[in-house]
Design an enzyme around this catalytic site. Structure first.
Site, mmCIF file in Angstrom:
data_model
loop_
_atom_site.group_PDB
_atom_site.id
_atom_site.type_symbol
_atom_site.label_atom_id
_atom_site.label_comp_id
_atom_site.label_asym_id
_atom_site.label_seq_id
_atom_site.Cartn_x
_atom_site.Cartn_y
_atom_site.Cartn_z
ATOM 1 N NE ARG A 46 -2.832 0.405 3.393
ATOM 2 C CZ ARG A 46 -2.078 0.659 4.470
ATOM 3 N NH1 ARG A 46 -1.378 1.769 4.552
ATOM 4 N NH2 ARG A 46 -2.035 -0.195 5.466
ATOM 5 C CE1 TYR A 98 -18.667 9.752 -14.627
ATOM 6 C CE2 TYR A 98 -17.038 9.896 -12.878
ATOM 7 C CZ TYR A 98 -18.064 9.215 -13.518
ATOM 8 O OH TYR A 98 -18.478 8.004 -13.044
ATOM 9 C CG ASP A 170 -10.518 14.954 -14.895
ATOM 10 O OD1 ASP A 170 -9.901 14.462 -15.855
ATOM 11 O OD2 ASP A 170 -11.370 14.325 -14.246
ATOM 12 C CE LYS A 195 -13.434 6.410 -18.127
ATOM 13 N NZ LYS A 195 -13.510 7.229 -16.961
HETATM 14 C C1 LIG Z 1 -13.289 13.176 -16.864
HETATM 15 C C2 LIG Z 1 -13.371 12.054 -15.875
HETATM 16 N N1 LIG Z 1 -12.717 12.154 -14.708
HETATM 17 C C3 LIG Z 1 -12.759 11.183 -13.789
HETATM 18 C C4 LIG Z 1 -13.500 10.035 -13.986
HETATM 19 C C5 LIG Z 1 -13.513 8.983 -12.933
HETATM 20 O O1 LIG Z 1 -12.708 7.921 -13.346
HETATM 21 P P1 LIG Z 1 -12.904 6.395 -12.927
HETATM 22 O O2 LIG Z 1 -14.111 5.851 -13.609
HETATM 23 O O3 LIG Z 1 -11.630 5.772 -13.368
HETATM 24 O O4 LIG Z 1 -13.081 6.384 -11.447
HETATM 25 C C6 LIG Z 1 -14.190 9.881 -15.198
HETATM 26 C C7 LIG Z 1 -15.003 8.671 -15.499
HETATM 27 O O5 LIG Z 1 -15.287 7.826 -14.752
HETATM 28 C C8 LIG Z 1 -14.127 10.923 -16.155
HETATM 29 O O6 LIG Z 1 -14.787 10.838 -17.293
HETATM 30 N N1 LIG Z 2 -22.431 4.229 -13.624
HETATM 31 C C1 LIG Z 2 -21.157 4.831 -13.378
HETATM 32 C C2 LIG Z 2 -20.875 5.809 -14.465
HETATM 33 C C3 LIG Z 2 -19.566 5.553 -15.094
HETATM 34 S S1 LIG Z 2 -19.150 6.832 -16.213
HETATM 35 C C4 LIG Z 2 -17.577 6.424 -16.786
HETATM 36 C C5 LIG Z 2 -16.860 7.566 -17.451
HETATM 37 N N2 LIG Z 2 -16.445 8.572 -16.561
HETATM 38 C C6 LIG Z 2 -17.613 8.197 -18.576
HETATM 39 O O1 LIG Z 2 -17.803 9.415 -18.570
HETATM 40 O O2 LIG Z 2 -17.993 7.460 -19.491
HETATM 41 C C7 LIG Z 2 -21.214 5.598 -12.085
HETATM 42 O O3 LIG Z 2 -22.303 5.866 -11.593
HETATM 43 O O4 LIG Z 2 -20.168 5.912 -11.534
#
Ligand SMILES: Cc1ncc(COP(=O)(O)O)c(C=O)c1O
Ligand SMILES: N[C@@H](CCSC[C@H](N)C(=O)O)C(=O)O
Length: 381
Positions: A46, A98, A170, A195
């Site tokens: 960790r 997001y 981000d 991503k």
């Molecule tokens: C722009 C952006 N930031 C952060 C996240 C969070 O990432 P994760 O799904 O890997 O937790 C997402 C999508 O989930 C995203 O689209």
């Molecule tokens: N159901 C998920 C949504 C995941 S979205 C993943 C990614 N950030 C995108 O924009 O496609 C949740 O509720 O977290």
């Protein structure tokens, strides 16, 4: 060194003991110590793991940070960064981020005393007007998810410095290939490594880096104290993905530009959001701040009632949440990725119920265009 070379040789790219040119997966939780109170380089996974460390060094190298941090998801990284702020602090958050980022602020951190104001960060005046006495940071996505809004990172960082605030960016949509926020004055860069960095829709990971040693120490402390770390297998997959980031991003954005132009000229389409289009509000700024426009395209149909029919008619674009993998995906933010943002807030940000978001993959472009064409033909004008 050019960034394409850094993707392959940056950070730690080899195993120093064996010379293996791919950093091995150190699948271990702990490490034999030389004597009592005398650990070797690592003591517990960790706190540190060689495979994760290689990836952490790589993201720092790519973004120009002093130290990198890898987490079990993008949200785990966001959680750690937001944990830097004391209860009673206030942050300014982009209105079009997001859905999970909004949710962690609104539903998790607010309970612990964090205050926030949502603003359209692509307009600097909005940010300035909402700075309060207890404001500590400005949190920006550029391009944003899902409307691809472009925020002037350099201008935000200058404003933030004037008010003694941190700029958090981000960089998931742009990746360090197209944009390096620390070079523009940001303090912390965050990524969903799930991503484009991973790039193959086979890993969930999060990366954070900063060019401020003090912040790095605090983030490092929190990463170990909270423990949302990335495992060795997923660290390896993320680093493996990054090796081809440059060529993938070129292919993504070439295809995305073609798809965006096709959509913009189609009679069934109301509006297209892609920073590579001259019609996009942030086009000129994106040209200045980024070295390309990326692979994400959003759009609205003229007939919103046909949205489900359209996304279900696509054959190559898979109906799925996520983005940035080699395969093309389609989704409807209001029902999928941004469902956790209340409808009134979504609409105030410009995210309509019928907005469709495409993650344009690296398939042969004519196949993608033909797929979009046949699905649009099914829904008519
Ligand atoms: C722009 C952006 N930031 C952060 C996240 C969070 O990432 P994760 O799904 O890997 O937790 C997402 C999508 O989930 C995203 O689209
Ligand atoms: N159901 C998920 C949504 C995941 S979205 C993943 C990614 N950030 C995108 O924009 O496609 C949740 O509720 O977290």
């Amino acid at each position: 060194m050019h960034i394409n070379t850094k993707f392959i040789h940056g950070g730690i790219s080899e195993d120093k003991t064996t010379g293996a040119v791919s950093v091995p997966i150190y699948q271990t939780s702990t490490y034999r110590q030389n004597g009592l109170g005398q650990p070797k380089e690592y003591e517990y996974s960790r706190s540190g793991n060689p495979t994760r460390h290689a990836l952490e060094e790589l993201i720092a190298d790519l973004e120009g940070g002093v130290q990198g941090f890898a987490f079990g998801s993008g949200l785990a990284g966001i959680h750690t960064v937001l944990s830097l702020f004391e209860p009673g602090s206030h942050i300014i958050l982009g209105d079009d981020v997001y859905g999970g980022t909004f949710r962690i602020v609104d539903k998790v951190f607010v309970k612990n005393g964090l205050e926030y104001t949502i603003v359209d960060t692509s307009n600097l005046a909005n940010i300035e007007e909402n700075i309060q006495e207890n404001t500590k940071a400005i949190y920006v996505e550029s391009p944003s998810n899902p409307l691809l809004k472009i925020t002037d990172i350099q201008a935000v960082a200058e404003l933030a410095k004037k008010h003694n605030l941190l700029t958090l960016v981000d960089n998931t949509f742009a990746t360090p290939y197209l944009q390096r926020p620390l070079e523009l004055g940001a303090d912390i860069v965050l990524h969903s490594g799930t991503k484009y960095l991973g790039g193959h829709s086979d890993v969930v990971s999060g990366l954070v880096t900063t060019n401020n040693q003090e912040l790095a120490s605090e983030i490092g402390f929190l990463q170990n104290a909270v423990g949302g770390i990335l495992g060795p297998q997923d660290s390896w997959l993320t680093q493996r993905g990054i090796k081809t980031l440059g060529i993938r991003m070129e292919a993504h954005q070439k295809n995305a530009q073609a798809v965006a132009e096709y959509l913009e000229n189609h009679e069934a389409v109301e509006k297209v959001f892609y920073p590579g289009l001259a019609s996009h509000e942030g086009h000129e700024l994106a040209k200045k701040q980024m070295s390309g426009f990326g692979g994400m395209v959003s759009f609205e149909l003229k007939n919103e009632a046909k949205t489900a029919e359209f996304v279900e008619a696509l054959k190559i674009f898979t109906l799925a949440e996520s983005l940035g993998g080699v395969e093309s995906l389609v989704e409807v933010p209001s029902i999928m990725t941004h469902a956790s943002i209340p409808k009134d807030k979504r609409e105030a940000a410009g995210i309509k119920d019928g907005l469709v978001r495409l993650s344009v993959g690296i398939e042969y472009v004519d196949d993608l265009l033909a797929d979009v064409k046949q699905a649009l033909e099914k829904v008519g004008k």
